[in-house]
Design an enzyme around this catalytic site. Structure first.
Site, PDB file in Angstrom:
ATOM      1  CG  ASP A 193       4.214  -7.443  -9.505  1.00  0.00           C
ATOM      2  OD1 ASP A 193       3.111  -7.112  -9.995  1.00  0.00           O
ATOM      3  OD2 ASP A 193       4.635  -6.974  -8.431  1.00  0.00           O
ATOM      4  CD  GLU A 203       0.046  -3.735  -6.678  1.00  0.00           C
ATOM      5  OE1 GLU A 203      -0.367  -2.892  -5.853  1.00  0.00           O
ATOM      6  OE2 GLU A 203       0.155  -4.959  -6.400  1.00  0.00           O
TER       7      GLU A 203
END
Length: 405
Positions: A91, A151
């Site tokens: 991400d 994350e």
């Protein structure tokens, strides 16, 4: 410093095949990283990134599996009763990319400002290299690639990946994280605590407001909030062993509008970070009680919201030794250094709550630049990608062959 694709140290368990593979694929790996950088996806939205990863793995003859939701990927390489997992997070951050480079983000308000584009590329490149070894019968075990979403956001993606089977039959797990303070070509290792637990705290106070000329007729809420901000961290530090490394820091305080009016409500928000895994279980209750004790003397009413985020990353001693030995074999001992402890949070810790493993710091520092993570103009020395693939390939080969797990 040796060339990034030059020979590795004597005793290379891959008989030069890794050197040849990296020489042939170095430019492709850079193109892959730039593709991810140009097309960042925020936490929970990594569908395009996951599809791209799965497509590249499938083209190499592997059988990747998208998790439910389609924004994470699992892929096994080789055979064996147990697996060694390699994790990469995918991400991006909600940050504008101001860089004047051909691979600048094409998505408004999204940017790979933490190096997850590099993490994904390194694990993908490692997987492609291991697939080549497996096809030749040279991979002595099973390796699982774990491409994880979210994350950067709470609740994070590691528990999602575990529910999808990321740790099924896994004996140990490894990961790298970019470190711009470390020059490209270097790896930072540390046994024991590497990052801190990261929790969120919100304290909302209420009481009778009134005129600042008559504070004795009110609950002086601004004063009460200031007592929470100043006294609670100081008292907490006196209740705990300083080696635990607890840091309660407030980042926001809001109360009132007028200089001559005592407000009826106010709020402070902050984070609680600590390096000790056991303390992470006991500190929340201690913080809440300290807040209530401090606020009681002010007459205010307190509503406390304490949200546990991620535990600390505590690298397993044996897993770290294997990691460090593999990195030294891959790069030379002079390129492996000790990594300092970070008080930042990292959800790789969730995996380490279940199986042994370790995270290392991948040097991505560029000469003449002093950028930090989570800055929009953060960028990397792209030679670090090959360094990461080299280290993770050696680590996978060493770990699947080890009797330690």
């Amino acid at each position: 410093m040796p060339a990034p694709f030059g020979p590795v140290a004597d005793g290379d368990p891959l008989p030069g095949r890794l050197d040849a593979w990296l020489a042939a694929h170095a430019e492709e790996l850079v193109r892959i990283r730039r593709h991810f950088h140009m097309h960042p996806e925020l936490s929970g939205e990594e569908h395009g990134t996951a599809a791209y990863v799965a497509e590249r793995l499938s083209a190499a003859g592997l059988t990747p599996r998208l998790i439910p939701g389609g924004n994470g990927v699992l892929c096994d390489i080789g055979e064996g009763d147990r697996a060694i997992a390699l994790r990469g997070d995918m991400d991006a951050l909600p940050i504008v990319d101001p860089k004047d480079v051909p691979y600048r983000s094409t998505v408004d308000g999204a940017c790979h400002a933490c190096g997850h584009d590099v993490h994904t590329t390194v694990i993908l490149g490692t997987g492609l290299m291991l697939a080549d070894l497996a096809a030749r019968g040279e991979l002595p075990g099973r390796v699982r690639l774990v491409f994880q979403p979210s994350e950067e956001k709470f609740p994070s993606g590691a528990p999602v990946m575990m529910r999808a089977g990321a740790l099924d039959d896994v004996a140990a797990i490894y990961a790298l994280h970019c470190d711009p303070r470390l020059p490209a070509g270097m790896i930072g290792m540390r046994s024991g605590p590497l990052t801190a637990a990261s929790d969120m705290l919100e304290v909302r106070l209420s009481g009778r407001g009134g005129h600042t000329s008559r504070p004795h007729l009110t609950t002086d809420l601004v004063h009460a909030l200031s007592r929470v901000v100043v006294d609670v961290p100081a008292l907490l530090n006196r209740r705990l062993d300083p080696r635990i490394g607890v840091a309660l820091v407030f980042g926001a305080i809001q109360a009132g509008q007028a200089a001559n009016a005592i407000p009826q409500e106010g709020v402070v928000r902050g984070t609680v970070r600590m390096l000790d895994r056991n303390a992470w279980k006991t500190v929340p209750g201690m913080v809440e009680q300290l807040i209530r004790d401090v606020v009681a003397a002010t007459g205010a009413t307190a509503e406390i919201e304490y949200t546990q985020g991620v535990p600390p990353v505590v690298n397993d001693r044996v897993a770290t030794a294997i990691f460090a030995g593999a990195a030294a074999a891959a790069l030379g001992e002079d390129r492996v250094t000790e990594s300092p402890i970070s008080m930042g949070g990292e959800d790789f810790a969730w995996y380490l709550e279940q199986v042994p493993g370790a995270m290392a710091r991948l040097g991505v520092g560029r000469a003449g630049q002093a950028l930090d993570l989570h800055q929009g103009d953060f960028d990397v020395d792209e030679s670090a990608i090959a360094t990461g693939v080299r280290v993770m390939t050696h680590t996978a080969m060493a770990a699947v062959s080890s009797a330690a797990f």
